[in-house]
Design a protein around this motif. Structure first.
Motif, PDB file in Angstrom:
ATOM      1  N   TYR B 479       0.816  -1.214   0.000  1.00 31.15           N
ATOM      2  CA  TYR B 479       0.000   0.000   0.000  1.00 31.15           C
ATOM      3  C   TYR B 479       0.853   1.268   0.000  1.00 31.15           C
ATOM      4  O   TYR B 479       0.566   2.224  -0.728  1.00 31.15           O
ATOM      5  N   ASP B 483       1.985   1.808  -3.683  1.00 38.75           N
ATOM      6  CA  ASP B 483       0.765   2.550  -4.023  1.00 38.75           C
ATOM      7  C   ASP B 483      -0.345   1.664  -4.568  1.00 38.75           C
ATOM      8  O   ASP B 483      -1.228   2.142  -5.283  1.00 38.75           O
ATOM      9  N   LEU B 484      -0.325   0.372  -4.248  1.00 38.63           N
ATOM     10  CA  LEU B 484      -1.405  -0.502  -4.716  1.00 38.63           C
ATOM     11  C   LEU B 484      -2.712  -0.127  -4.023  1.00 38.63           C
ATOM     12  O   LEU B 484      -2.715   0.286  -2.866  1.00 38.63           O
ATOM     13  N   SER B 485      -3.804  -0.320  -4.716  1.00 39.12           N
ATOM     14  CA  SER B 485      -5.107  -0.064  -4.108  1.00 39.12           C
ATOM     15  C   SER B 485      -5.490  -1.241  -3.223  1.00 39.12           C
ATOM     16  O   SER B 485      -4.916  -2.337  -3.322  1.00 39.12           O
ATOM     17  N   TRP B 539     -10.768  10.539   0.131  1.00 43.05           N
ATOM     18  CA  TRP B 539     -10.355   9.355  -0.627  1.00 43.05           C
ATOM     19  C   TRP B 539     -10.961   8.115   0.030  1.00 43.05           C
ATOM     20  O   TRP B 539     -10.746   7.865   1.215  1.00 43.05           O
ATOM     21  N   ALA B 540     -11.749   7.381  -0.742  1.00 41.45           N
ATOM     22  CA  ALA B 540     -12.380   6.180  -0.208  1.00 41.45           C
ATOM     23  C   ALA B 540     -11.707   4.981  -0.846  1.00 41.45           C
ATOM     24  O   ALA B 540     -11.422   4.990  -2.036  1.00 41.45           O
ATOM     25  N   MET B 541     -11.415   3.975  -0.020  1.00 37.17           N
ATOM     26  CA  MET B 541     -10.630   2.875  -0.584  1.00 37.17           C
ATOM     27  C   MET B 541     -11.394   2.110  -1.652  1.00 37.17           C
ATOM     28  O   MET B 541     -10.820   1.510  -2.513  1.00 37.17           O
ATOM     29  N   ASP B 542     -12.731   2.139  -1.586  1.00 32.76           N
ATOM     30  CA  ASP B 542     -13.507   1.290  -2.480  1.00 32.76           C
ATOM     31  C   ASP B 542     -14.318   2.096  -3.491  1.00 32.76           C
ATOM     32  O   ASP B 542     -15.328   1.653  -3.990  1.00 32.76           O
ATOM     33  N   ASP B 543     -13.863   3.290  -3.794  1.00 34.00           N
ATOM     34  CA  ASP B 543     -14.589   4.115  -4.765  1.00 34.00           C
ATOM     35  C   ASP B 543     -14.505   3.430  -6.146  1.00 34.00           C
ATOM     36  O   ASP B 543     -13.447   2.988  -6.562  1.00 34.00           O
TER      37      ASP B 543
END
Lengths: 543, 543
Positions: B479, B483-485, B539-543
């Motif tokens: 992460y 920078d992986l989602s 920033w939302a992790m699951d957008d």
């Protein structure tokens, strides 16, 4: 025949990182502009989809997909209006700070920002590559150019747009506030309009993002420099401008001009905006702060209550042996005047417990600032406990003069998440307190009139160990905002010893500032991303 | 006829901002190289006169005059040797990151850096304009080119130098350490040497500057990629290289190769270097830290004692009800093994005083982390009092895994000036502790073997509230460093709930990291200037 194009300037408060939320706000604003305001065009601020500044969120691998999805959604859902929106655009290894015109399912044209600010608070070259070339397209027959923020501060993009046949410039901004910024903006716009012989619609965002305050102040300016519309500062809104054009000329229908804000009023509103957005955008239910009876916490309380409403503000008086009865009286009077929750928690039991534990270690050593810092740290720990238990954000109350010379205790009065007065010099604190009282007397006059004291030792006064604030603030302004050397400040007429002591304190206290809470930037050089000094430094003032 | 040119690579530890001090060190090194080592040329690191990175000191109005005076002094005082030195050079509104060859009173030639890094920890475009064109001049008949740091990571400056007739490249560096960096450097140098068909002398600085660690590792590499000399990491020194040349070829006489450091050894040395330079360059007499009986403070103590000597280190055990007897025993054993001053200060009296004061406010509210944070803050306040009274720097002991997920108390265990393990993931903390014990057992084995616990509540274990550290650290690496989602990390095989919780914690805790102490960067993405996230973020992790 004269045509008319109604353009809405969307002065919105968007949220950094919240692409889905910003998208919905943009769609809603576009629908409203089309249906209720009869607009043909709506212009949003710079990087409106991701908010500004997104910082290293731009490096996240999922940003590109989110933006592409959002643009797709705009194409699908927005009909019957030209929508001008900003977003980061990725091409291979490059990323551009871009704007596009979208209408009826199509992305008609896009423009990449050419002038990337990488100074002061800006880091755009960390993320973006420079665009080249103008973007001019006809909207209902009128050739319109796009430009983004910094572009308008340089002659080249306007000259380029004019050469490409543009007759109107739409300029998307995320331009942060500092004192007197609106005047600077309008002076620059006047030059650009004259050079390009065309009107500029300058659309700025509003709201706070960490230390940056965006004041809006969107402006529609005709080719001759006449302002047809000035949006109010610090308020969201959709502001329609009618652009009239024929083969000969392009003019703007005269609209409403919000007054140019007075300095104190604009700074006060900036501070209110800063607190409100930091608290609300981060989801805090309210704030808690230490109310000492001094002017800094008094002003901080007033700003907080004006920003959030009294019911979301709690003030705590934490007296010790050196707290005067005047301080106790004034703190209570102010809390009552502002209708906030007020609590008194004496710190003597904690201070004594620390002193007893440390007594064997400190035996034979003289009393010094250690004992003063202990008082401040007991207060900080109490406030943090209240914050932890209730979910309220602790506001710190240090002003810029204190932050500059390190006249504050790390983990003591510096403990907290947001420093309302971080960029407000002490002399301006006094002016703002007077200003606030003109709207309704909430700060007792005695708080403004008495000599400032930290009340950490008997009969202590700030000016026992610091120069008088008008002198201190002027030295700080020359050293910090203008980067003058100590010798240049001395040459300007200040006492040599005083200047050297102040400059040394500023240099030495970088370590404290590095751990300080963020706070609203209102000068041309705030502490934070605006001033990046090494902690470890051999810089000598008299080299 | 074969000629020989002896070039000294000056791998020095210079001081940011201390132009006068750096100047004296440079003159002294040049005299020594000429008189004792028989050198014809000496090459210093990038920006050697002002140190690297000087940050906003470059904006001070007096920088230019100081640099010009220093260059003047070099011209006057250095005779009989070609001196290659780095400095900022101002021309009108522009500033260049420059290098010059000075000999016998003259500045013979200068070169401006062409590739300005403005990513990760670097901000060079904030200050510098890009140079254009090579600088090739003959030193004793050999055409030599200059280049600066980032230039050598791109093919163009080498190609340009070669086209201009250069037969040797001198490359001045301020290249920060991260794990495995030396291998990356040498692989790149191999490519450049082959492209340019010439040797490169890569001169790097050594020492720490705030969060950046410079490891030296200067290298002389022949055109065929053969390394003729590798200077040791983390050590200052003057390293002579004999360059032999005739009309046909340029070769390097084989010298000594310091071994490529093992990973744990190089990180450990980096941490030692970080503490030593932060403490010494900032003028602290010593350090004080809280020793809890856990592995983080154990390793921090070992690094500090190795960096400064035991006599400059004080360890304080601050037990409370939840401190196990094992912790007390192990802390004392380690302090004895390392011969540092050791003190036990129980925190119960202070914690009880706070709890009693807060009891009426907290009445009816459940116990939560507030009470745990109070313990940590009493400890932090005690350490700061010791620091204030004695002038010792407080070292904090939080590791990267904790800083990532916010498993630390602001103004509690985060109180202090320098965080030794800030960029060291917990799994690496264990490996470093094992490594340190191979040099002499100072950390009790039980400290390494027992399950980690903050001991802030009864029978508390880190892994009650966090995933197992090997899992946590791998998620954090993907992460933060890559920078992986969240979804990409889940797709890589990690549990969805765990990934989402970890990612959310990382995002939420930016506010804590913003107020954290600086600490040595040893990975490819450290917290600090390397990772610039907004605090306020949608920033939302699951957008």
């Amino acid at each position: 025949m004269t045509n008319s194009l109604r353009v809405v300037m969307a002065q919105l408060n968007l949220r950094v990182g919240d692409i889905r939320g910003n998208l919905e706000r943009i769609i809603e604003a576009a629908s409203h502009a089309r249906d209720e305001l009869g607009a043909r065009v709506i212009v949003f601020p710079e990087l409106s989809l991701c908010g500004y500044p997104p910082e290293d969120l731009l490096l996240r691998s999922s940003m590109q997909a989110r933006i592409e999805r959002a643009l797709q959604t705009l194409c699908e859902r927005v009909q019957g209006i030209y929508l001008v929106v900003g977003y980061p655009w990725y091409e291979g290894e490059q990323c551009y700070n871009q704007a596009a015109v979208i209408a009826d399912g199509n992305l008609l044209a896009s423009y990449a920002k050419q002038h990337l600010p990488n100074y002061r608070v800006f880091d755009e070259k960390r993320y973006f590559s420079e665009g080249s070339g103008s973007c001019v397209l006809e909207l209902d027959g009128l050739p319109v150019a796009l430009s983004i923020c910094e572009d308008i501060w340089h002659p080249q993009p306007m000259a380029q747009a004019r050469a490409a046949g543009a007759r109107l410039m739409l300029n998307l901004n995320a331009s942060p506030f500092h004192m007197d910024k609106q005047g600077e903006r309008e002076a620059t716009l006047t030059e650009r309009c004259a050079e390009g012989e065309m009107p500029v619609l300058y659309v700025n965002q509003v709201g706070a993002q960490d230390e940056l305050i965006f004041d809006g102040g969107s402006v529609a300016m005709a080719a001759d420099g006449q302002i047809a519309l000035r949006a109010p500062a610090f308020a969201e809104g959709l502001y329609p401008v009618d652009v009239r054009y024929d083969d000969e000329q392009v003019s703007l229908r005269q609209g409403t001009l919000a007054p140019m804000p007075e300095l104190e009023a604009s700074v006060y509103q900036a501070l209110v905006c800063g607190v409100r957005d930091y608290v609300n955008k981060n989801g805090f239910k309210g704030v808690v702060l230490g109310l000492s009876g001094g002017i800094d916490s008094a002003l901080t309380l007033a700003v907080a209550a004006d920003a959030l409403g009294a019911e979301r503000v709690e003030a705590v008086m934490m007296p010790y042996h050196y707290t005067s009865s005047m301080s106790l009286e004034d703190a209570e009077a102010q809390a009552k005047a502002m209708h906030v929750t007020y609590r008194v928690l004496p710190i003597a039991p904690m201070v004594e417990a620390f002193m007893q534990t440390l007594a064997p270690v400190f035996e034979g050593l003289p009393r010094d600032t250690t004992e003063e810092n202990l008082q401040a740290r007991c207060r900080g720990t109490l406030l943090m406990a209240l914050s932890n238990k209730t979910g309220a954000l602790v506001l710190t109350t240090g002003n810029k003069s204190e932050m500059a010379v390190g006249y504050a205790t790390l983990y003591g009065d510096m403990a907290g998440g947001y420093d309302v007065l971080k960029d407000v010099p002490k002399t301006l604190v006094f002016r703002l307190a007077e200003y606030r009282n003109t709207l309704g007397q909430v700060i007792p006059q005695r708080v403004i009139d008495r000599p400032p004291s930290a009340e950490l030792a008997p009969d202590q006064k700030d000016e026992d160990s610091l120069p008088a604030y008008p002198v201190l603030d002027e030295i700080l302004r020359l050293y910090i905002e203008h980067d003058l050397s100590a010798s240049a400040i001395i040459a300007a007429g200040f006492d040599e010893d005083v200047v050297k002591r102040v400059v040394r304190l500023v240099d030495l206290n970088e370590y404290k500032r590095r751990q300080a809470a963020v706070g609203a930037r209102i000068t041309q050089r705030g502490f934070g991303r605006d001033r990046r000094y090494p902690i470890t430094s051999g810089w000598a003032m008299d080299d």
